[in-house]
Design a protein around this motif. Structure first.
Motif, PDB file in Angstrom:
ATOM      1  N   UNK A 136       5.092  12.615   4.638  1.00  0.00           N
ATOM      2  CA  UNK A 136       3.791  12.666   5.313  1.00  0.00           C
ATOM      3  C   UNK A 136       2.670  12.297   4.354  1.00  0.00           C
ATOM      4  N   UNK A 137       2.758  12.801   3.124  1.00  0.00           N
ATOM      5  CA  UNK A 137       1.744  12.499   2.107  1.00  0.00           C
ATOM      6  C   UNK A 137       1.714  10.999   1.829  1.00  0.00           C
ATOM      7  N   UNK A 138       2.888  10.389   1.669  1.00  0.00           N
ATOM      8  CA  UNK A 138       2.960   8.949   1.395  1.00  0.00           C
ATOM      9  C   UNK A 138       2.410   8.149   2.565  1.00  0.00           C
ATOM     10  N   UNK A 139       2.716   8.583   3.781  1.00  0.00           N
ATOM     11  CA  UNK A 139       2.226   7.891   4.982  1.00  0.00           C
ATOM     12  C   UNK A 139       0.708   7.981   5.068  1.00  0.00           C
ATOM     13  N   UNK A 140       0.143   9.167   4.796  1.00  0.00           N
ATOM     14  CA  UNK A 140      -1.310   9.333   4.845  1.00  0.00           C
ATOM     15  C   UNK A 140      -2.005   8.520   3.750  1.00  0.00           C
ATOM     16  N   UNK A 141      -1.419   8.495   2.553  1.00  0.00           N
ATOM     17  CA  UNK A 141      -1.992   7.680   1.485  1.00  0.00           C
ATOM     18  C   UNK A 141      -1.976   6.199   1.840  1.00  0.00           C
ATOM     19  N   UNK A 142      -0.907   5.776   2.488  1.00  0.00           N
ATOM     20  CA  UNK A 142      -0.814   4.373   2.898  1.00  0.00           C
ATOM     21  C   UNK A 142      -1.891   4.072   3.939  1.00  0.00           C
ATOM     22  N   UNK A 143      -2.128   4.988   4.860  1.00  0.00           N
ATOM     23  CA  UNK A 143      -3.149   4.801   5.883  1.00  0.00           C
ATOM     24  C   UNK A 143      -4.541   4.748   5.250  1.00  0.00           C
ATOM     25  N   UNK A 144      -4.791   5.620   4.269  1.00  0.00           N
ATOM     26  CA  UNK A 144      -6.091   5.624   3.589  1.00  0.00           C
ATOM     27  C   UNK A 144      -6.279   4.322   2.813  1.00  0.00           C
ATOM     28  N   UNK A 145      -5.230   3.866   2.134  1.00  0.00           N
ATOM     29  CA  UNK A 145      -5.327   2.638   1.331  1.00  0.00           C
ATOM     30  C   UNK A 145      -5.479   1.403   2.198  1.00  0.00           C
ATOM     31  N   UNK A 146      -5.114   1.520   3.464  1.00  0.00           N
ATOM     32  CA  UNK A 146      -5.300   0.407   4.382  1.00  0.00           C
ATOM     33  C   UNK A 146      -6.802   0.133   4.544  1.00  0.00           C
ATOM     34  N   UNK A 147      -7.605   1.205   4.567  1.00  0.00           N
ATOM     35  CA  UNK A 147      -9.044   1.068   4.728  1.00  0.00           C
ATOM     36  C   UNK A 147      -9.786   1.000   3.396  1.00  0.00           C
ATOM     37  N   UNK A 148      -9.211   1.603   2.359  1.00  0.00           N
ATOM     38  CA  UNK A 148      -9.830   1.603   1.037  1.00  0.00           C
ATOM     39  C   UNK A 148      -8.748   1.353  -0.004  1.00  0.00           C
ATOM     40  N   UNK A 149      -8.466   0.074  -0.330  1.00  0.00           N
ATOM     41  CA  UNK A 149      -7.360  -0.246  -1.253  1.00  0.00           C
ATOM     42  C   UNK A 149      -7.514   0.328  -2.660  1.00  0.00           C
ATOM     43  N   UNK A 150      -8.728   0.698  -3.055  1.00  0.00           N
ATOM     44  CA  UNK A 150      -8.951   1.217  -4.403  1.00  0.00           C
ATOM     45  C   UNK A 150      -8.844   2.728  -4.477  1.00  0.00           C
ATOM     46  N   UNK A 151      -8.500   3.386  -3.372  1.00  0.00           N
ATOM     47  CA  UNK A 151      -8.429   4.854  -3.351  1.00  0.00           C
ATOM     48  C   UNK A 151      -7.320   5.345  -4.279  1.00  0.00           C
ATOM     49  N   UNK A 152      -7.661   6.317  -5.117  1.00  0.00           N
ATOM     50  CA  UNK A 152      -6.694   6.943  -6.021  1.00  0.00           C
ATOM     51  C   UNK A 152      -6.706   8.433  -5.800  1.00  0.00           C
ATOM     52  N   UNK A 153      -5.586   9.040  -5.915  1.00  0.00           N
ATOM     53  CA  UNK A 153      -5.476  10.489  -5.756  1.00  0.00           C
ATOM     54  C   UNK A 153      -5.676  11.199  -7.057  1.00  0.00           C
TER      55      UNK A 153
END
Length: 188
Positions: free
Chosen positions: A171-188
């Protein structure tokens, strides 16, 4: 280096195989390799691998150490509301691919003192001995220990927790992928 190649041809290559004298022997080492490949790349490799002429067999040995390949599905989504497929990661600790004179590729694990095959049975035996000693030694000491009936129940509970952790990580990986779809530079 990440990739080392060595091609031997001639009489000195006979130590590897009889065919290597004529066709050569290719040795390749891939170390600490990380790549992200699109699934369309793999599906389009087929036409390049097909050939009407039977190629010469070149004996070879490819050693792969600490490699990580991530496969991402770039096909069009069937359902627009779907979060999309989760990338598949293939991690190779240490493997050897050999091609012999018959043209067949063989996948083998390295053999030697540091090979995982020899270490694994030792650790498995130690893991199996430890719970048995705890179960038998605790009641003898007069303290309250694990009963024999509790061990399978605890193992089931541990397995359930492992599954829940794996689902949470997905679920975490899926949510990160969804966030990176809109903001490719997002880092956790």
């Amino acid at each position: 280096p990440e990739v080392c190649l060595r091609l031997e041809v001639g009489p000195n290559a006979a130590v590897h195989s009889p065919l290597a004298v004529q066709n050569g022997f290719l040795r390749m080492l891939v170390h600490s390799y990380t790549a992200e490949l699109l699934m369309s790349f793999l599906t389009n490799l087929g036409p390049f691998l097909e050939d009407e002429i039977i190629p010469e067999v070149i004996p070879m040995e490819i050693e792969i150490v600490d490699a990580k390949i991530t496969l991402k599905d770039d096909s069009p989504q069937v359902y627009p509301t779907s979060p999309g497929p989760v990338p598949i990661t293939l991690v190779v600790d240490h493997i050897i691919v050999k091609r012999r004179d018959d043209g067949v590729f063989y996948l083998t694990a390295p053999q030697g003192e540091g090979s995982p095959k020899q270490e694994k049975p030792v650790s498995v035996l130690q893991e199996q001995k430890a719970p048995a000693e705890c179960v038998l030694a605790a009641p003898a000491a007069g303290t309250r220990g694990l009963q024999l009936k509790e061990v399978p129940e605890l193992q089931r509970e541990l397995q359930t927790m492992k599954i829940a952790l794996a689902e949470a990580n997905m679920d975490k990986a899926r949510l990160l992928q969804e966030i990176r779809k809109y903001n490719p530079l997002f880092q956790l």
